[in-house]
Design an enzyme around this catalytic site. Sequence first.
Site, PDB file in Angstrom:
ATOM      1  CG  ASN A 196      -1.557   1.056   1.377  1.00 49.24           C
ATOM      2  OD1 ASN A 196      -1.603   2.071   0.367  1.00 49.24           O
ATOM      3  ND2 ASN A 196      -2.454   1.326   2.519  1.00 49.24           N
ATOM      4  CD1 TRP A 197       3.724   1.037  -2.652  1.00 47.72           C
ATOM      5  CD2 TRP A 197       3.645   2.204  -4.688  1.00 47.72           C
ATOM      6  NE1 TRP A 197       4.460   0.324  -3.640  1.00 47.72           N
ATOM      7  CE2 TRP A 197       4.427   0.921  -4.871  1.00 47.72           C
ATOM      8  CE3 TRP A 197       3.436   3.195  -5.737  1.00 47.72           C
ATOM      9  CZ2 TRP A 197       5.183   0.636  -6.215  1.00 47.72           C
ATOM     10  CZ3 TRP A 197       4.135   2.973  -7.100  1.00 47.72           C
ATOM     11  CH2 TRP A 197       5.107   1.788  -7.215  1.00 47.72           C
ATOM     12  CE  LYS A 198      -0.608   3.457   4.462  1.00 46.18           C
ATOM     13  NZ  LYS A 198      -0.535   3.482   5.952  1.00 46.18           N
ATOM     14  CG  HIS A 232      -6.199   1.993   4.702  1.00 43.80           C
ATOM     15  ND1 HIS A 232      -5.866   3.023   5.708  1.00 43.80           N
ATOM     16  CD2 HIS A 232      -5.072   1.208   4.823  1.00 43.80           C
ATOM     17  CE1 HIS A 232      -4.531   2.649   6.241  1.00 43.80           C
ATOM     18  NE2 HIS A 232      -4.128   1.654   5.645  1.00 43.80           N
ATOM     19  CD  GLU A 270      -3.300   5.725   6.364  1.00 46.93           C
ATOM     20  OE1 GLU A 270      -3.248   5.794   5.045  1.00 46.93           O
ATOM     21  OE2 GLU A 270      -2.440   5.113   7.108  1.00 46.93           O
ATOM     22  CD  GLU A 272      -3.918  -2.236   7.155  1.00 43.50           C
ATOM     23  OE1 GLU A 272      -2.922  -2.500   6.723  1.00 43.50           O
ATOM     24  OE2 GLU A 272      -4.626  -1.342   6.614  1.00 43.50           O
ATOM     25  N   GLY A 291       1.804   2.286  10.821  1.00 44.39           N
ATOM     26  CA  GLY A 291       2.855   3.434  10.691  1.00 44.39           C
ATOM     27  C   GLY A 291       3.712   3.942  12.141  1.00 44.39           C
ATOM     28  CB  SER A 316       4.550  -1.802  12.164  1.00 47.68           C
ATOM     29  OG  SER A 316       4.360  -0.364  12.341  1.00 47.68           O
ATOM     30  N   GLY A 347       2.350  -0.846   4.395  1.00 43.02           N
ATOM     31  CA  GLY A 347       2.703   0.435   4.036  1.00 43.02           C
ATOM     32  C   GLY A 347       4.079   0.705   3.954  1.00 43.02           C
ATOM     33  N   GLY A 348       4.735   1.497   5.070  1.00 46.07           N
ATOM     34  CA  GLY A 348       6.183   1.831   4.725  1.00 46.07           C
ATOM     35  C   GLY A 348       7.286   1.020   4.353  1.00 46.07           C
TER      36      GLY A 348
HETATM   37  P1  PGA Z   1       2.310   0.336   7.524  1.00 45.83           P
HETATM   38  O1  PGA Z   1       0.984   0.696   6.907  1.00 45.83           O
HETATM   39  O2  PGA Z   1       3.031  -0.987   7.350  1.00 45.83           O
HETATM   40  O3  PGA Z   1       3.288   1.526   7.411  1.00 45.83           O
HETATM   41  O4  PGA Z   1       2.216   0.316   9.335  1.00 45.83           O
HETATM   42  C1  PGA Z   1       0.048  -0.475   6.785  1.00 45.83           C
HETATM   43  C2  PGA Z   1      -1.078   0.109   6.215  1.00 45.83           C
HETATM   44  O5  PGA Z   1      -1.732   1.209   6.494  1.00 45.83           O
HETATM   45  O6  PGA Z   1      -1.658  -0.428   5.348  1.00 45.83           O
END
Ligand code: PGA
Length: 253
Positions: free
Chosen positions: A9-11, A97, A99, A169, A175, A215, A236-237
């Site tokens: 997930n590049w966001k 998601h 967010e 999640e 994050g 994470s 994500g990250g």
């Molecule tokens: P993260 O993000 O791996 O940076 O914690 C995961 C996500 O929001 O899909």
Amino acid sequence: MRKQIAAANWKMNLTYQQGEKLLDDILDAKIGLAAHQHAIFAVPFPYLLMTRSEVEDAKNYHAAAQNCHHKKSGAYTGEVSVEMLHSIGVNYCVIGHSERREYSAETNAMLAEKVNLCYDSHIVPIFCCGEPLAIREAGTQNDFVAAQLKESLFHLPTDKIKEIIIAYEPIWAIGTGKTASTGQAQEIHQFLRSVIAAQYGEENANEIPILYGGSVKANNAKELFSCPDVDGGLVGGASLVAADFIEIIKSLK
Ligand code: PGA
């Protein structure tokens, strides 16, 4: 074996050029995926066609959208419809998601509409659920995530729910560098599967991949994915660094 999935997930990160280079570097590693293993890249809308063509010749690699609108079409300036995604050959879309639930006020009811539109266009939803810290501290996370599934998914007939991908999640782990322990992850994944089984039967519940997100890193993916009910991750990250995501793909069961 149930599908095992490493989803990036590049966001809202990377330029087009950086994204293209990242995909090149990951694909250059030529990780051969088994029939049950998949790698999915959820990229910003302007990069979808590029991503689709990058992964075209790699078996079981796919492009995904990070979101779609909950209405079919119309006067929604700046939005992207499911039909548009389908028309450019996108087969997966992340839905709900945390967010988006938080910053765009997406409700369970709205997500049910998105899920329906995805099925109408043969797009597989990657449906996200997960609790905030206060709920985890109060110990009511099971009720919280069960309600997310029920309100957005349980109107679906069996043949459709069988196609879904779920991503659990915990918001407190996204994050933050804080990961759920393998015990916590396995416990809630098993619970989610039991909630699906109660509605749709055990056999169907056993077919649905439930990914862990929050994470996931190159150094903890293998341990997390080794849990019997954890079928890969939504990352994500660590998906923004080729070497890390390569390691995460290689950690799939
Ligand atoms: P993260 O993000 O791996 O940076 O914690 C995961 C996500 O929001 O899909």
